[in-house]
Write a protein that holds these residues in place. Sequence first.
Motif, PDB file in Angstrom:
ATOM      1  N   TRP A   1       8.844  -5.831  16.707  1.00  0.00           N
ATOM      2  CA  TRP A   1       9.870  -5.687  17.749  1.00  0.00           C
ATOM      3  C   TRP A   1      10.470  -4.284  17.761  1.00  0.00           C
ATOM      4  CZ3 TRP A   1      13.108 -10.684  16.401  1.00  0.00           C
ATOM      5  CH2 TRP A   1      12.369 -11.826  16.770  1.00  0.00           C
ATOM      6  N   GLY A   2      10.898  -3.825  16.595  1.00  0.00           N
ATOM      7  CA  GLY A   2      11.564  -2.534  16.526  1.00  0.00           C
ATOM      8  C   GLY A   2      10.626  -1.357  16.680  1.00  0.00           C
TER       9      GLY A   2
ATOM     10  N   LEU B   1      12.723  -6.075  22.171  1.00  0.00           N
ATOM     11  CA  LEU B   1      13.954  -5.314  21.968  1.00  0.00           C
ATOM     12  C   LEU B   1      14.682  -5.102  23.291  1.00  0.00           C
ATOM     13  CD1 LEU B   1      14.514  -2.222  19.719  1.00  0.00           C
ATOM     14  CD2 LEU B   1      15.174  -2.137  22.122  1.00  0.00           C
TER      15      LEU B   1
ATOM     16  N   GLY C   1       9.816  -1.013  20.222  1.00  0.00           N
ATOM     17  CA  GLY C   1      10.969  -0.483  20.940  1.00  0.00           C
ATOM     18  C   GLY C   1      11.118   1.018  20.788  1.00  0.00           C
TER      19      GLY C   1
ATOM     20  N   ILE D   1      17.861  -7.783  16.248  1.00  0.00           N
ATOM     21  CA  ILE D   1      17.643  -6.516  16.948  1.00  0.00           C
ATOM     22  C   ILE D   1      18.832  -5.580  16.737  1.00  0.00           C
ATOM     23  CG2 ILE D   1      17.405  -5.452  19.228  1.00  0.00           C
ATOM     24  CD1 ILE D   1      14.866  -6.834  18.296  1.00  0.00           C
TER      25      ILE D   1
ATOM     26  N   LYS E   1      17.160   2.249  15.081  1.00  0.00           N
ATOM     27  CA  LYS E   1      15.950   3.072  15.107  1.00  0.00           C
ATOM     28  C   LYS E   1      15.850   3.836  16.424  1.00  0.00           C
ATOM     29  CE  LYS E   1      13.340  -0.171  12.218  1.00  0.00           C
ATOM     30  NZ  LYS E   1      12.124  -1.033  12.144  1.00  0.00           N
TER      31      LYS E   1
ATOM     32  N   ASN F   1      18.776  -4.450  12.850  1.00  0.00           N
ATOM     33  CA  ASN F   1      17.619  -3.760  12.285  1.00  0.00           C
ATOM     34  C   ASN F   1      16.934  -2.753  13.207  1.00  0.00           C
ATOM     35  OD1 ASN F   1      17.179  -5.280   9.584  1.00  0.00           O
ATOM     36  ND2 ASN F   1      17.401  -6.921  11.083  1.00  0.00           N
ATOM     37  N   ASP F   2      17.008  -2.963  14.521  1.00  0.00           N
ATOM     38  CA  ASP F   2      16.139  -2.197  15.408  1.00  0.00           C
ATOM     39  C   ASP F   2      16.836  -1.228  16.350  1.00  0.00           C
ATOM     40  OD1 ASP F   2      13.950  -3.432  14.260  1.00  0.00           O
ATOM     41  OD2 ASP F   2      13.948  -5.094  15.699  1.00  0.00           O
TER      42      ASP F   2
ATOM     43  N   HIS G   1      10.175   3.324  10.779  1.00  0.00           N
ATOM     44  CA  HIS G   1      10.172   2.417   9.625  1.00  0.00           C
ATOM     45  C   HIS G   1      10.382   3.239   8.363  1.00  0.00           C
ATOM     46  CE1 HIS G   1       6.281   3.996   8.533  1.00  0.00           C
ATOM     47  NE2 HIS G   1       6.031   3.035   7.666  1.00  0.00           N
TER      48      HIS G   1
END
Length: 243
Positions: free
Chosen positions: A70-71, A205, A74, A214, A221, A217-218, A136
């Motif tokens: 997901w991230g 995302l 995105g 989301i 980013k 964690n995402d 990541h």
Amino acid sequence: MSRSTTATVARTQPKRAVLAAMLLLPALAFGLWNRPVDAQEAPVEIPAPATTLNETSASATAVFAGGCFWGVQGVFQHVAGVTKAVSGYAGGAADTATYDQSSNGSTGHAESIQVTYDPSVVSYGDLLQIYFSVAHNPTQLNYQGPDHGTQYRSTIFPLNDEQTGYAKAYIAQLDETGLFDGPIVTTVEPQKTFYAAEQYHQDFLTLNPTYPYIVVNDLPKVAALKQLFPDAYRDEPVLVGTL
């Protein structure tokens, strides 16, 4: 079953535990959303590759794995020059390229992103720099944040010998900088087929910006991409839509 319900049911036990805590205990969720980013999760400002890969085609493809797709999807959807970023699986066989089967970590698959891009706008080297810097944490072996298992490993799936050599050289270059808290554990696994993930995982995302996982964690980013790579960032993501 709706996209949100399906995704919640489908996530692995560690992720379900995190989501349950956030959904059932709002105070805990608030604390997580506002917690400082620790060194393990913080983006790292790193140099670009020392050399340039010769890319002459009008369109090229790269495949990366770095935790929950997901991230990572995105992030790359917000990179200028990327024409498509698809969530999927790579590293295993075609008949196990599903979320239910790959989630136990025994299929060889890693949650991956297939990035299609215009080399005249963004290079393979640019994508690698973004991948290692903000998409990541390449020092986490077989996990990313709350997600554990080989399906969340840090892996580059090069599509040809040129990408293979280039990725390995860049990993060696980054290890020599000492900018990361530990050694880079990213593997390079060539000659692996990419399989698109289920529709409910695509554009997750963008479609679910308030989903607790989301938010925690995402979204940071994507914010880091905008901060560290302002010339490469675009506000409107390029979406997959319906496969």
